[in-house]
Enzyme design. Structure first.
Site, short mmCIF file in Angstrom:
data_model
loop_
_atom_site.label_atom_id
_atom_site.label_comp_id
_atom_site.label_asym_id
_atom_site.label_seq_id
_atom_site.Cartn_x
_atom_site.Cartn_y
_atom_site.Cartn_z
N ASP A 1 0.74 4.26 1.33
CA ASP A 1 0.97 4.83 2.72
C ASP A 1 1.90 4.24 3.39
O ASP A 1 2.59 4.60 4.33
CB ASP A 1 -0.06 5.03 3.56
N HIS A 2 2.47 2.97 2.86
CA HIS A 2 3.82 2.30 3.47
C HIS A 2 5.06 2.32 2.45
O HIS A 2 6.13 1.72 2.75
CB HIS A 2 3.34 0.90 3.63
N HIS B 1 0.83 -0.92 -0.17
CA HIS B 1 0.01 0.12 -0.01
C HIS B 1 0.86 1.32 0.08
O HIS B 1 1.87 1.28 0.60
CB HIS B 1 -0.95 0.09 1.24
N ASP C 1 -0.10 -3.48 8.86
CA ASP C 1 -1.43 -3.29 9.01
C ASP C 1 -2.16 -4.83 9.24
O ASP C 1 -3.35 -4.84 9.11
CB ASP C 1 -1.90 -2.79 7.79
FE FE Z 1 -1.81 1.36 6.15
ZN ZN Z 2 -2.35 -1.11 4.30
#
Ligand code: FE
Ligand code: ZN
Length: 256
Positions: free
Chosen positions: A56-57, A54, A130
């Protein structure tokens, strides 16, 4: 070693581990908070550990690698910024003189991995992305409830004093949901009050630890009679214990 959560975006943490000279970071969705911390502390970035694909990572990975030459580690089977040292379950990766065991933890994404080091200054350390949150777990974007339950149970089998470094500050909303599931859990009531005090001061609630998560996190407690009864009361069609987990996850998705 110093372990620091660098806030990013609205509720992400980019975990940094450093020894005063070199540093590693986990899941740098944004390069800027990392560059600021490196400069502030006078550190050289040696390694970047990524748990899943993802944005955001991963958003800051290429910029940080280009700026510092850091080695990037990430999941073998997910789309990642390259070049990359590809890892999957039972692999180990060395960073900062530490050896991290790689765990396959599918559920949030299909190829999600976690990094576990049995001893960093005397206590185990887990970077779980996550998958496991304090009081909660990730959403099932690419996996089944049974997969996520197995992943969480493999993490819950790690030692009590394992520091749990999650990538999001979701703790308060997770705990409000957890209380809806287990209103009589006094450990949970106490932990919520503690976390509310921390957040009121703008402080992180993380890292958590596994002994605590086993006491308060409904997603690690879905086989307990009280939690199964609450899930069953929420959804009368629920059957077995994997069903309780699936019911909890769906209930949390809908919970406001
Ligand atoms: Fe995340
Ligand atoms: Zn994620």
């Amino acid at each position: 070693m110093k372990l620091i959560p660098l806030p990013a975006f609205s509720d992400n943490y980019i975990w940094m581990l450093h020894d005063g000279h070199t540093a590693l970071v986990v899941d740098p969705g944004d390069a800027q908070p990392v560059r600021d911390a490196l400069q502030r502390e006078g550190l050289q970035l040696a390694s970047i550990l990524v748990t899943h694909h993802h944005a955001d990572h991963t958003g800051g990975v290429a910029e940080l690698r280009n700026a510092t030459g850091a080695t990037v580690f990430g999941p073998a089977t997910e789309e990642m910024p390259k070049p990359l040292q590809r890892l999957s379950g039972a692999d180990t990766c060395s960073a900062m003189g530490l050896s991290f065991q790689v765990l396959d933890v599918p559920g949030h994404t299909a190829g999600h991995i976690a990094y576990y080091c049995p001893a960093v200054d005397g206590a185990p350390l887990l970077f779980c992305g996550d998958t496991l949150f304090s009081g909660g777990c990730g959403r099932l974007f690419e996996g089944t409830p049974a997969q996520m339950l197995a992943s969480l149970e493999s993490l819950a089998a790690l030692p009590d004093d394992t520091r749990v470094c999650c990538t999001h500050e979701y703790t308060l909303s997770n705990l409000l949901f957890a209380l809806a599931v287990e209103p009589g859990n006094t450990d949970l009531q106490q932990y919520l009050a503690q976390c509310q005090a921390l957040r009121a001061q703008g402080l992180p609630t993380l890292p958590s630890n596994l002994a605590l998560e086993r006491q308060i996190n409904p997603f690690l407690r879905s086989r307990l009679p009280a939690v199964m009864a609450a899930a069953k009361a929420h959804d009368a069609n629920m059957t077995d214990s994997a069903g309780a987990f699936a019911t909890l996850r769906q209930w949390k998705n809908d919970y406001r």
